[in-house]
Design an enzyme around this catalytic site. Structure first.
Site, PDB file in Angstrom:
ATOM      1  N   LYS B  92     -32.875 -19.323 -29.346  1.00 27.70           N
ATOM      2  CA  LYS B  92     -31.793 -20.309 -29.412  1.00 27.70           C
ATOM      3  C   LYS B  92     -30.661 -20.043 -28.426  1.00 27.70           C
ATOM      4  O   LYS B  92     -30.032 -20.969 -27.910  1.00 27.70           O
ATOM      5  CB  LYS B  92     -31.237 -20.368 -30.839  1.00 27.70           C
ATOM      6  CG  LYS B  92     -32.195 -20.961 -31.868  1.00 27.70           C
ATOM      7  CD  LYS B  92     -32.412 -22.444 -31.655  1.00 27.70           C
ATOM      8  CE  LYS B  92     -33.253 -23.067 -32.765  1.00 27.70           C
ATOM      9  NZ  LYS B  92     -33.648 -24.460 -32.433  1.00 27.70           N
ATOM     10  N   GLU B 114     -25.138 -27.814 -35.569  1.00 30.17           N
ATOM     11  CA  GLU B 114     -25.860 -27.884 -36.830  1.00 30.17           C
ATOM     12  C   GLU B 114     -26.829 -26.710 -36.840  1.00 30.17           C
ATOM     13  O   GLU B 114     -27.201 -26.206 -35.789  1.00 30.17           O
ATOM     14  CB  GLU B 114     -26.641 -29.201 -36.929  1.00 30.17           C
ATOM     15  CG  GLU B 114     -28.021 -29.221 -36.246  1.00 30.17           C
ATOM     16  CD  GLU B 114     -27.985 -29.068 -34.728  1.00 30.17           C
ATOM     17  OE1 GLU B 114     -26.927 -29.329 -34.131  1.00 30.17           O
ATOM     18  OE2 GLU B 114     -29.007 -28.646 -34.143  1.00 30.17           O
ATOM     19  N   SER B 382     -40.863 -16.686 -31.150  1.00 31.51           N
ATOM     20  CA  SER B 382     -39.549 -17.301 -30.931  1.00 31.51           C
ATOM     21  C   SER B 382     -38.387 -16.580 -31.583  1.00 31.51           C
ATOM     22  O   SER B 382     -37.252 -16.708 -31.145  1.00 31.51           O
ATOM     23  CB  SER B 382     -39.574 -18.752 -31.398  1.00 31.51           C
ATOM     24  OG  SER B 382     -40.050 -18.827 -32.729  1.00 31.51           O
TER      25      SER B 382
END
Lengths: 264, 400
Positions: B92, B114, B382
């Site tokens: 991210k 969010e 990830s």
């Protein structure tokens, strides 16, 4: 002539402004919706904006979000909303009904099917919050086939060049969102809105309505001094929320009468 | 040469994508689109971004040959792109740095985000702290409960975490609330969207910032084994880590691209978050047109996944497009299958993967079994699983 056009024409002839209350269809229960619509007309509403409940009302503040949730709890979706309009038309063939909602229920029904169904039950205008003009070609064309007006929002951040784009696509009237933010967020600044509406009028002959932030009779009155229509949403829905089933019709009628008196 | 050239000027990937927003957001999106166009090829901006990726995040992330796990599974060789080793523990941060640098250039002192699993929230809070920006993170109250460690991390980093009580109280509702904040505070606020969804230019911009994953992987695979993998596998909620590793591979022939959605209790039960691997209808949500889990009236239905980061009823529009043009395949992995892969990787490789990532691992495991020993699967690892230890403990009836 469409119901919306003739309503604005006759109001203008009488030197009056349009009062357009908003309610969410199916709130607090679908059994009350049609009765409430008739009561609002009897109390002085010129048109009715009927909200289509949606699971993800991104442009709405908490008051209208809760109304959507109450209606969805009774499984009121777009198909049921159209049925309610049909029921309303049995006893009222004059008052324009404008559906306000989000794109996905229309997408789910299919744009062409939606336009045909809306015409069949007597819908006069459609305002879809998340169909901006750039993404509206198909929906405007389908609604146009059935003479249903495509109503668009203009906001405090809409620049002159873009107002041009919007007014070219809009029919019926333009809906000026009087503040930045979601529905019911704050009280509007009357002087600022007045200036904006005057600027919009230089670019269009369509009537201009003002909504988002009209919270009381006094605001409605000052807005009616320069706008063609006053839209009252969160205030109406709040009255529904705070009423018992027994008081509902009386309270809504009283609110609409108060607003009517103020704007006349 | 890059032959694939999507989206079009207005953000459409075929019938998908676009910009379906209220008028009140149009100007802010126009401003963002113009600024992103200005900076996306600007050498100074890109150099600053690259510097942070190297010195703040620790890139490039390595590729690791999971040999013991591959042997145990029996079949193809499984390689892992180690995004879990990034600062903050997931992919991210690649995106939040890019967007925060843009926010800074646009003169916005406040950023909002969010978050579902909390990884994007943490990555946003992190870069906000580093750049001195005010940070507010919206998170479904359901997710606040199941991702408590990440909530605490965000607070430590100085962010305000706002629990969202509306709707299903998960990621989609957090997105609704962030949109409402943005429209209200548009002049001083930059909305850092964490996935390849939302209105144009977000799906493209987030993809571009995440593409560093695939760009590195291509060079690293060439260097390590002298060729590209036979398949690239990644989990898909909104789809940012998958888009990041897929994108540079779209034009590479003979590399299968496989996105793994959350099948929850099973695709047949309806309790899942897998719009692409089921027959979901196309619709409009959160500013773009894509495949959506919805009922007959077009209302969004509640999703289920053990992993908060995959618990989303839609999917990025570019994935919808890649599915339709058959360049990528999409499959579902259940909660149970993901848990089993989670434990497998912990025990054989000493890596605790995120529950989201465990879905990709589970599918790689399934595929590998029917492949030859000289074939290669590259999985995008990830994120790391530290944030999930409460959920895992709860499933095993262990109190921490």
């Amino acid at each position: 002539m469409s119901r919306i056009k003739s309503t604005f024409a006759s109001l203008k002839a009488n030197n009056k402004k349009a009062l357009i209350p908003y309610i969410t269809a199916g709130d607090p229960h679908p059994n009350f919706t049609v009765e409430m619509m008739h009561a609002m007309v009897a109390s002085g509403a010129d048109m009715i904006e009927l909200g289509v409940p949606f699971s993800d009302p991104m442009a709405d503040g908490p008051v209208i979000q809760r109304a959507s949730e109450r209606a969805l709890a009774h499984k009121v979706g777009l198909r049921k909303v159209l049925a309610l309009v049909q029921e309303f038309r049995v006893n009222d063939d004059n008052t324009p009904v404008i559906l306000m909602g989000y794109a996905n229920p229309i997408e789910a029904m299919g744009i062409a099917q939606f336009a045909a169904n809306a015409k069949a039950v007597g819908v006069d205008g459609v305002l879809t919050v998340d169909y901006p003009p750039e993404e509206s070609e198909a929906v405007i064309a389908e609604l146009g086939k059935h003479d249903i007006d495509s109503i668009f929002l203009l906001s405090p951040t809409t620049e002159a060049k873009r107002i041009d784009l919007v007014v070219k696509q809009a029919t019926g009237f333009l809906y000026y969102v009087s503040l930045k933010g979601v529905t019911g967020a704050a009280n509007l600044d009357v002087e600022e809105v007045k200036g904006r509406v005057a600027a919009i009028r230089k670019q269009t002959h369509l009537p201009v309505g003002v909504g988002f932030g009209v919270k009381d009779a006094a605001t409605a009155k000052s807005v009616a001094a320069f706008a063609d229509a006053v839209v009252v949403g969160s205030r109406t829905v709040l009255t529904i929320e705070q009423s018992s089933e027994e008081d509902l019709i009386a309270n809504i009628s009283a609110l609409i009468q108060e607003l009517r008196t103020a704007i006349d | 040469m890059q032959l694939y050239d999507m989206p079009d000027e207005r953000g459409h990937f075929g019938q998908f994508g676009g910009s379906f927003v209220a008028e009140t957001l149009v100007e802010a999106l126009d401003e963002l689109r113009v600024m992103y166009e200005k900076y996306r090829h600007d050498p100074e901006f890109l150099a600053e971004y690259a510097y942070d990726l190297k010195h703040f995040v620790g890139r490039p992330s390595p590729i690791y040959h999971a040999q013991r796990w591959s042997d145990k599974v029996g079949g193809a060789q499984i390689y892992l792109k180690r995004e879990d080793l990034n600062h903050t523990g997931a992919h991210k941060v690649n995106n939040t740095i890019g967007q925060a640098l843009l926010a800074k250039r646009m003169g916005k002192p406040r950023v909002i985000a969010e978050t579902g699993a909390g990884q994007h929230g943490v990555a946003t809070a992190t870069i906000a702290a580093r750049l001195g920006l005010e940070c507010v993170v919206y998170m479904g109250s359901e997710d606040v409960k199941r991702q408590a460690p990440n909530v605490f991390r965000m607070k430590l980093l100085g962010a305000t975490v706002v629990p969202v009580e509306s709707g299903s109280k998960t990621l989609k509702d957090a997105l609704n609330e962030a949109m409402r904040d943005w429209v209200t505070n548009i002049s001083d606020t930059f909305y850092i969207i964490g996935t390849v969804a939302g209105p144009h230019p977000y799906p493209m911009m987030v993809r571009d910032f995440q593409a560093v994953i695939g760009v590195e992987a291509k060079a690293q695979m060439q260097e390590m084994v002298g060729r590209q993998p036979d398949a690239v596998v990644a989990c898909v909620g909104g789809g940012s880590n998958a888009m990041g590793i897929f994108y540079p591979y779209i034009d590479v022939p003979n590399v299968r691209l496989i996105g793994v959605e959350a099948a929850g209790h099973g695709l047949e039960t309806g309790k899942h978050a897998a719009p692409l691997s089921t027959d979901s209808a196309v619709g409009v949500l959160h500013g773009n047109r894509t495949y959506l889990m919805q009922d007959q009236d077009g209302n969004i239905i509640e999703t289920h996944s053990i992993s908060a980061g995959l618990d989303y009823p839609g999917v990025g529009p570019e994935h919808a497009w890649l599915k339709d043009i058959k360049r990528a395949e999409y499959v579902g992995i259940t909660d149970d299958e993901a848990m089993s892969a989670f434990h497998g990787l912990c025990r054989t490789e000493g890596i605790i993967p995120a529950l989201e990532t465990s879905h990709a691992l589970a599918h790689a495991e399934k595929m590998a079994k029917s492949m030859r020993k000289d074939e290669i699967i590259l999985v995008n690892l990830s994120g790391r699983g530290d944030k999930d230890i409460n959920t895992v403990a709860q499933l095993a009836n262990i109190t921490l």
